[in-house]
Design a protein around this motif. Structure first.
Motif, PDB file in Angstrom:
ATOM      1  N   MET A 184      35.611  53.911  25.521  1.00 45.10           N
ATOM      2  CA  MET A 184      34.925  54.965  24.797  1.00 45.10           C
ATOM      3  C   MET A 184      35.970  55.936  24.263  1.00 45.10           C
ATOM      4  SD  MET A 184      32.008  57.720  26.080  1.00 45.10           S
ATOM      5  CE  MET A 184      32.547  57.643  27.732  1.00 45.10           C
ATOM      6  N   LYS A 185      35.775  56.342  23.011  1.00 43.63           N
ATOM      7  CA  LYS A 185      36.744  57.270  22.440  1.00 43.63           C
ATOM      8  C   LYS A 185      36.494  58.685  22.946  1.00 43.63           C
ATOM      9  CE  LYS A 185      34.395  58.419  18.157  1.00 43.63           C
ATOM     10  NZ  LYS A 185      34.476  58.410  16.728  1.00 43.63           N
ATOM     11  N   ASN A 186      37.532  59.489  22.909  1.00 47.04           N
ATOM     12  CA  ASN A 186      37.412  60.876  23.347  1.00 47.04           C
ATOM     13  C   ASN A 186      36.622  61.674  22.315  1.00 47.04           C
ATOM     14  OD1 ASN A 186      38.945  60.432  25.612  1.00 47.04           O
ATOM     15  ND2 ASN A 186      40.862  60.911  24.591  1.00 47.04           N
ATOM     16  N   ILE A 187      35.809  62.596  22.803  1.00 47.41           N
ATOM     17  CA  ILE A 187      35.093  63.485  21.904  1.00 47.41           C
ATOM     18  C   ILE A 187      35.515  64.911  22.199  1.00 47.41           C
ATOM     19  CG2 ILE A 187      33.139  61.962  21.513  1.00 47.41           C
ATOM     20  CD1 ILE A 187      31.564  63.468  23.576  1.00 47.41           C
ATOM     21  N   ASP A 205      24.900  61.792  15.886  1.00 50.31           N
ATOM     22  CA  ASP A 205      24.822  62.267  17.273  1.00 50.31           C
ATOM     23  C   ASP A 205      23.718  61.539  18.038  1.00 50.31           C
ATOM     24  OD1 ASP A 205      26.900  64.040  16.855  1.00 50.31           O
ATOM     25  OD2 ASP A 205      25.596  65.770  16.559  1.00 50.31           O
ATOM     26  N   PHE A 206      22.576  61.335  17.379  1.00 50.45           N
ATOM     27  CA  PHE A 206      21.492  60.592  18.025  1.00 50.45           C
ATOM     28  C   PHE A 206      21.913  59.156  18.319  1.00 50.45           C
ATOM     29  CE2 PHE A 206      18.560  63.991  16.859  1.00 50.45           C
ATOM     30  CZ  PHE A 206      17.725  63.991  17.963  1.00 50.45           C
ATOM     31  N   GLU A 207      22.586  58.531  17.366  1.00 51.11           N
ATOM     32  CA  GLU A 207      23.058  57.160  17.585  1.00 51.11           C
ATOM     33  C   GLU A 207      24.049  57.117  18.743  1.00 51.11           C
ATOM     34  OE1 GLU A 207      22.086  54.154  16.305  1.00 51.11           O
ATOM     35  OE2 GLU A 207      20.454  55.427  15.609  1.00 51.11           O
ATOM     36  N   PHE A 208      24.923  58.114  18.824  1.00 51.43           N
ATOM     37  CA  PHE A 208      25.887  58.197  19.919  1.00 51.43           C
ATOM     38  C   PHE A 208      25.166  58.332  21.256  1.00 51.43           C
ATOM     39  CE2 PHE A 208      28.555  60.651  22.812  1.00 51.43           C
ATOM     40  CZ  PHE A 208      29.719  59.901  22.802  1.00 51.43           C
ATOM     41  N   LEU A 209      24.205  59.248  21.315  1.00 48.52           N
ATOM     42  CA  LEU A 209      23.451  59.450  22.557  1.00 48.52           C
ATOM     43  C   LEU A 209      22.722  58.169  22.968  1.00 48.52           C
ATOM     44  CD1 LEU A 209      21.979  62.989  21.863  1.00 48.52           C
ATOM     45  CD2 LEU A 209      23.628  62.390  23.649  1.00 48.52           C
ATOM     46  N   VAL A 248      25.794  55.073  23.452  1.00 56.27           N
ATOM     47  CA  VAL A 248      26.828  55.286  24.471  1.00 56.27           C
ATOM     48  C   VAL A 248      26.214  55.691  25.803  1.00 56.27           C
ATOM     49  CG1 VAL A 248      28.861  56.640  25.088  1.00 56.27           C
ATOM     50  CG2 VAL A 248      28.574  55.820  22.742  1.00 56.27           C
ATOM     51  N   TYR A 249      25.236  56.580  25.766  1.00 58.80           N
ATOM     52  CA  TYR A 249      24.649  57.083  27.001  1.00 58.80           C
ATOM     53  C   TYR A 249      23.273  56.503  27.306  1.00 58.80           C
ATOM     54  CZ  TYR A 249      28.465  60.360  27.277  1.00 58.80           C
ATOM     55  OH  TYR A 249      29.704  60.903  27.388  1.00 58.80           O
ATOM     56  N   ASP A 250      22.828  55.590  26.461  1.00 62.25           N
ATOM     57  CA  ASP A 250      21.527  54.950  26.650  1.00 62.25           C
ATOM     58  C   ASP A 250      20.413  55.994  26.801  1.00 62.25           C
ATOM     59  OD1 ASP A 250      20.021  52.617  26.711  1.00 62.25           O
ATOM     60  OD2 ASP A 250      20.045  52.527  28.900  1.00 62.25           O
ATOM     61  N   ALA A 251      20.543  57.086  26.054  1.00 63.24           N
ATOM     62  CA  ALA A 251      19.546  58.158  26.100  1.00 63.24           C
ATOM     63  C   ALA A 251      18.239  57.668  25.477  1.00 63.24           C
ATOM     64  CB  ALA A 251      20.056  59.382  25.340  1.00 63.24           C
ATOM     65  N   PRO A 252      17.116  58.098  26.013  1.00 57.54           N
ATOM     66  CA  PRO A 252      15.821  57.658  25.506  1.00 57.54           C
ATOM     67  C   PRO A 252      15.392  58.431  24.263  1.00 57.54           C
ATOM     68  CG  PRO A 252      15.486  59.125  27.340  1.00 57.54           C
ATOM     69  CD  PRO A 252      16.984  58.949  27.191  1.00 57.54           C
ATOM     70  N   VAL A 253      16.171  58.326  23.212  1.00 62.23           N
ATOM     71  CA  VAL A 253      15.846  59.016  21.963  1.00 62.23           C
ATOM     72  C   VAL A 253      15.416  58.007  20.921  1.00 62.23           C
ATOM     73  CG1 VAL A 253      17.363  60.986  22.387  1.00 62.23           C
ATOM     74  CG2 VAL A 253      18.241  58.995  21.188  1.00 62.23           C
ATOM     75  N   GLY A 254      14.581  58.452  20.017  1.00 65.22           N
ATOM     76  CA  GLY A 254      14.102  57.584  18.963  1.00 65.22           C
ATOM     77  C   GLY A 254      13.596  58.391  17.797  1.00 65.22           C
ATOM     78  N   TYR A 255      12.878  57.713  16.900  1.00 61.02           N
ATOM     79  CA  TYR A 255      12.378  58.365  15.706  1.00 61.02           C
ATOM     80  C   TYR A 255      10.921  57.985  15.510  1.00 61.02           C
ATOM     81  CZ  TYR A 255      12.488  60.330  11.034  1.00 61.02           C
ATOM     82  OH  TYR A 255      12.248  61.097   9.946  1.00 61.02           O
TER      83      TYR A 255
END
Length: 67
Positions: A1-4, A44-48, A51-58
């Motif tokens: 994972m790249k540094n942010i 940012d949503f795609e990253f979340l 990378v973090y498998d966050a439960p976000v969607g549209y």
């Protein structure tokens, strides 16, 4: 994972807080409120999500991002 950098981390925390408070947020509103381009918020949503498998969607019916 790249540094942010810290600016990205702060923005991700801002998004997380908005989603936890509202469950639905308009991507354009987030961009305007934070002072960035709407494409930045989409990335940012795609990253979340990726990378973090966050439960976000549209939700196309409501035209909002959701958690």
């Amino acid at each position: 994972m790249k540094n942010i950098n810290s600016a990205v981390i702060k923005r991700l925390l801002f998004i997380d807080k908005k989603l936890n408070n509202n469950k639905y947020v308009k991507t354009g509103n987030l961009a305007e409120e934070y002072g960035v381009n709407v494409r930045t918020i989409y990335r940012d949503f795609e990253f979340l999500k990726n990378v973090y498998d966050a439960p976000v969607g549209y939700d196309n019916n409501k035209n909002v991002s959701v958690i």
